[in-house]
Design an enzyme around this catalytic site. Sequence first.
Site: not given
Ligand code: MG
Length: 349
Positions: A135, A185, A217, A241, A245
């Site tokens: 980010y 990764k 993955d 992130d 979830d």
């Molecule tokens: Mg989120």
Amino acid sequence: MQRHRIDVIAGDGIGTEVMPVAVACVEAAGARHGFDIDWRHRDWGSEHYRQTGSMMPPDGLDELATGDAILLGAVGAPDIPDHVTLWGLLIPIRRTFDQYVNLRPVRMLPGVTSPLRGLDALDMVIVRENVEGEYSEIGGRFNRGLPDETAVQESVFTRRGVSRVATYAAELASRRSGRLVSATKSNGIIHTMPFWDEVVADVAATHGVRVESVLVDALAARLVLDPRSVDVLVASNLLGDILSDLASAVAGSLGMAPSGNINPGREHPSMFEPVHGSAPDIAGQGIANPVGQIWAASMMLEHLGEQAAADDVMAAVASALAEGARTRDVGGTCGTAEMGDAVVARLRS
Ligand code: MG
Ligand code: NAI
């Protein structure tokens, strides 16, 4: 009497519905444990943006700097691009206050069933890097609108940034199972991810923690197939992130998951929020699950040193859920307020 000064940003959508419930729970816990809260309600968010062109006032960060902690609901509205709402409020708060750890406990609470067959208990913690990584504002779009339009987005990984979040995760792992899983990764992302792996391995070694570096993955599949094989998970900003979830959905519902944006050195206020967003699809109906927001408030109390109150809040949530108070997303019939009343009643008794 101990006083804590808390900034409340309910924000948008269901943020404004679940926040009053969390505030009532903290008030009830305070009455029980002998502390007072000086609530500073901030009407920042998408409506503020529509009226003024910015998500918060120009001196917003200076105001927050004088508080003890921030309790956030959610921001985001369908008529405003998501990068505007995120970079206009959440990301400046996380970065200005150096909240470099995003701490996301993933536990199955009583009476809540996982969408995974046979999974009846889960207790994992995700430590996500929160202020650098993927980010970043570095990059740009070139030849806009032309056939050869190109977008470039740089990632930023620093030794200081990776080692301090790895240190937080390793210390946590050494207090728990002694095992740390690191998301990577490094096969596809050939500069930043091997660097991440190296720094995490060094930090883990100095803490006597066993680290397992897993390609993200395969790790996504493992969180579905064998989530209990992961105890503490450390991940970069983007990977953390996504995985959090996934993990919170596995634990029952995105509506239950909490997170803390932590400034471990306590030079600045930390911020606590549910993992979920403003959920425009259910906003305004009074049916949102308030547990993620309540749990975030409990994490805030723990951070403020009110451990007994924090524990009581979670015990009240667990007891309400176990006795059948549940919102629709977890198979119940309660509305947001009714669910909140069930928790608050237990804190008052
Ligand atoms: Mg989120
Ligand atoms: P979302 O988390 O708002 O919703 C995803 C799905 O989960 C929806 O179907 C929603 O109804 C359901 N859900 C979420 N929270 C729930 C709750 N407490 N109870 C019951 N069901 C719940 O994610 P989405 O739809 O991707 O984003 C909506 C907006 O929220 C966007 O503008 C996004 O940018 C923003 N957002 C903001 C965040 C924040 O403030 N930290 C985090 C994530 C998204």
